[in-house]
Scaffold this motif. Structure first.
Motif, PDB file in Angstrom:
ATOM      1  N   GLU A  24       0.830  -1.211   0.000  1.00  0.00           N
ATOM      2  CA  GLU A  24       0.000   0.000   0.000  1.00  0.00           C
ATOM      3  C   GLU A  24       0.862   1.257   0.000  1.00  0.00           C
ATOM      4  N   GLU A  27       2.451   1.735  -3.402  1.00  0.00           N
ATOM      5  CA  GLU A  27       1.477   2.257  -4.366  1.00  0.00           C
ATOM      6  C   GLU A  27       1.224   3.743  -4.135  1.00  0.00           C
ATOM      7  N   HIS A  28       1.165   4.128  -2.880  1.00  0.00           N
ATOM      8  CA  HIS A  28       0.970   5.539  -2.546  1.00  0.00           C
ATOM      9  C   HIS A  28       2.133   6.369  -3.099  1.00  0.00           C
ATOM     10  N   ALA A  30       4.104   5.519  -5.568  1.00  0.00           N
ATOM     11  CA  ALA A  30       4.040   5.476  -7.037  1.00  0.00           C
ATOM     12  C   ALA A  30       3.053   6.518  -7.551  1.00  0.00           C
ATOM     13  N   THR A  31       1.934   6.662  -6.876  1.00  0.00           N
ATOM     14  CA  THR A  31       0.924   7.647  -7.253  1.00  0.00           C
ATOM     15  C   THR A  31       1.506   9.051  -7.245  1.00  0.00           C
ATOM     16  N   HIS A  32       2.418   9.303  -6.299  1.00  0.00           N
ATOM     17  CA  HIS A  32       3.036  10.625  -6.182  1.00  0.00           C
ATOM     18  C   HIS A  32       4.338  10.739  -6.977  1.00  0.00           C
ATOM     19  N   GLY A  33       4.694   9.673  -7.711  1.00  0.00           N
ATOM     20  CA  GLY A  33       5.901   9.714  -8.524  1.00  0.00           C
ATOM     21  C   GLY A  33       7.197   9.640  -7.725  1.00  0.00           C
ATOM     22  N   ASN A  34       7.123   9.179  -6.483  1.00  0.00           N
ATOM     23  CA  ASN A  34       8.301   9.088  -5.631  1.00  0.00           C
ATOM     24  C   ASN A  34       8.906   7.692  -5.788  1.00  0.00           C
ATOM     25  N   GLU A  38       9.278   4.408  -3.245  1.00  0.00           N
ATOM     26  CA  GLU A  38       8.467   3.267  -3.685  1.00  0.00           C
ATOM     27  C   GLU A  38       9.324   2.000  -3.706  1.00  0.00           C
ATOM     28  N   ASP A  89       3.743  10.814   3.303  1.00  0.00           N
ATOM     29  CA  ASP A  89       3.156  11.641   2.259  1.00  0.00           C
ATOM     30  C   ASP A  89       4.006  11.504   1.008  1.00  0.00           C
ATOM     31  N   GLY A  90       3.530  12.060  -0.064  1.00  0.00           N
ATOM     32  CA  GLY A  90       4.199  11.930  -1.355  1.00  0.00           C
ATOM     33  C   GLY A  90       5.594  12.519  -1.391  1.00  0.00           C
TER      34      GLY A  90
END
Length: 150
Positions: A24, A27-28, A30-34, A38, A89-90
């Protein structure tokens, strides 16, 4: 904890929850491009899956199944290797991810050590000590990774 089936049910749940939580978190990120963070979380999800496979293999011929929700004896109400979401956080950096992973792995180590120390069942004591030794390796690896990251 004085039964090998109960111990193995705990070990399986602990490692499954750890892998799920790290997935999880990955994925979080990845969503923020980090991508860097990741990768750290994916690595620790993979470590947890390896421990899960080991716990399931050790169960062998024993029928190990999930316990009722209130049947688990977790120190703080949830599996101790389930990495917390607070502070995530991202913009999290690799050092923050490693510290979060360290907290998670230390929780698993503490849990297995406490079971090994408290159980009256010699098989549970021995297996919990083995699992603790594996977690101690992960904790040591994380300390090394943190030192290299500074």
């Amino acid at each position: 904890m004085n039964g090998i089936r109960k111990f193995l049910a705990h070990a399986v749940r602990l490692e499954a929850e750890s892998a799920r939580r790290f997935d999880e978190l990955a994925e979080h990120m990845a969503t923020h491009g980090n991508v860097e963070v990741e990768a750290v979380f994916r690595q620790f999800a993979d470590f947890s899956r390896l421990h899960l496979e080991d716990a399931m293999a050790r169960a062998g011929f024993r029928h190990v199944r999930d316990l009722p929700r209130d049947g688990y004896e977790w120190p703080h109400g949830e599996p101790p290797e389930a990495a917390p979401w607070w502070g995530v956080d991202g913009l999290m950096d690799v050092e923050g991810a490693l510290k979060l992973a360290l907290e998670s792995e230390q929780g698993g180590l503490d849990f297995y050590r406490s079971v090994a120390a408290a159980s009256a069942d010699p098989l549970v004591k021995a297996m919990a000590a083995e699992f603790a030794a594996e977690e101690a390796e992960h904790v040591a690896t994380l300390h090394e990774m943190l030192a290299r990251n500074e």
